[in-house]
Design an enzyme around this catalytic site. Sequence first.
Site, short mmCIF file in Angstrom:
data_model
loop_
_atom_site.label_atom_id
_atom_site.label_comp_id
_atom_site.label_asym_id
_atom_site.label_seq_id
_atom_site.Cartn_x
_atom_site.Cartn_y
_atom_site.Cartn_z
N GLY A 213 0.99 -1.07 0.03
CA GLY A 213 -0.20 -0.08 0.33
C GLY A 213 0.85 1.34 -0.06
CG ASN A 214 -0.52 4.72 -1.29
OD1 ASN A 214 -1.33 5.31 -0.71
ND2 ASN A 214 -0.75 4.05 -2.35
CG HIS A 215 3.07 6.32 3.83
ND1 HIS A 215 2.87 5.52 4.91
CD2 HIS A 215 4.40 6.18 3.42
CE1 HIS A 215 4.13 4.97 5.18
NE2 HIS A 215 5.01 5.23 4.11
CB ALA A 281 -2.23 7.38 -3.58
#
Length: 404
Positions: A213-215, A281
Amino acid sequence: MSILSGKKILLGVTAGIAAYKTAHLVRLFIKSGAEVKVVMTPASVDFVTPLTLSTLSQNPVYTSFYDKGEEETEEWNSHVDLGLWADYMIIAPATANTLSKMANGVCDNLLLAVYLSAKCKVFFAPAMDLDMYKHPTTKKSIEKLQSYGNIFIPPSTGFLASGLEGEGRMEEPENIVSFIENDIVTKLPLYNKKVLITAGPTYEAIDPVRFIGNHSSGKMGFELAKSAANLGATVYLISGPSNEKITHSLVYRYNVVSAEEMYQEVHKHYQSVDIAILSAAVADYKPKEISATKIKKSSDCMTIEMVQTKDILASLGKQKENQFLVGFALETNNEIENATIKLQKKNLDLIVLNSLQDKGAGFKNETNKVTIIDKFEKISEFSLKSKAEVAEDIFKEILNRIYV
């Protein structure tokens, strides 16, 4: 959340039996998220007490031009300040006496002084007996007030205090609130428009436990959804995993997890919308194979073969007909050049550029600093602002282009 959330409402109460309904009306405004102040004519306090309305509104109630303090000191209630404070003024009930005075500029109490000073939109809800309501002078007062730009909330038909039955009952509080909300929404720039917004990250599963995943927190997308709804649009908010919350009558939220799920959900709605803003995102890659069981630690290194996810933004650019399409670009170097290439390649109308070189911008921050580039490569740079303000700036740029 109502369209009235965060708005400042000034309620004017006059001396009619329907004044008893104002307690419920104040409660409904508060429940909608509005801030309420009440101004009463001196005679109206015989029908409903200032204490009741002050308790419900959580603000002082104003009945005269000045209040006497405990030591006989006098504190001035500025009608000018009250008139400037309000986003909307509602006079309910509006008696025949007050309507006539409003129409003819008579100013013999604080409520009328505030009305004559108000810079905001004014609504009025008449309440009186059948014969009074039908009298030519009352009709003339109403027509005059409408010609001045005031908004008439028609009374309903039913049993009146006199025992007669007919037209003249003040509209019920729920209907007054709905009337005002509808009047506001129908005059907003995105009324009858549909806006699709994506927000948050996507999680691409490795096994039943782990993911890539991402932030992204999703905050920017959620602020865009709020801004669109406050402009009158019906909003389809498609969000990856996010702790952000939104409650608005015009926002429909769809939760997804993976890039594939977001792709499918976006394409369900895209053909029906007028504006699409893809601020999520979305992962560019996902594991080629997802393990059906938890992968056990077996060595110092583990290799995961990755494949590209579907490019949602590019797919929308190819299908674009009359939609206004907006993308986001998060860059670390050659920011303008890279964002412009993405804008052209994906057939966008606008691209919103974030640079990780800018302090306070990007993921997990309450603020953002953006540069907006349109399809003619016009560049607009903005200072560091809260994400709510950035959302407003983005929609100003969109509105400037779709209503030229």
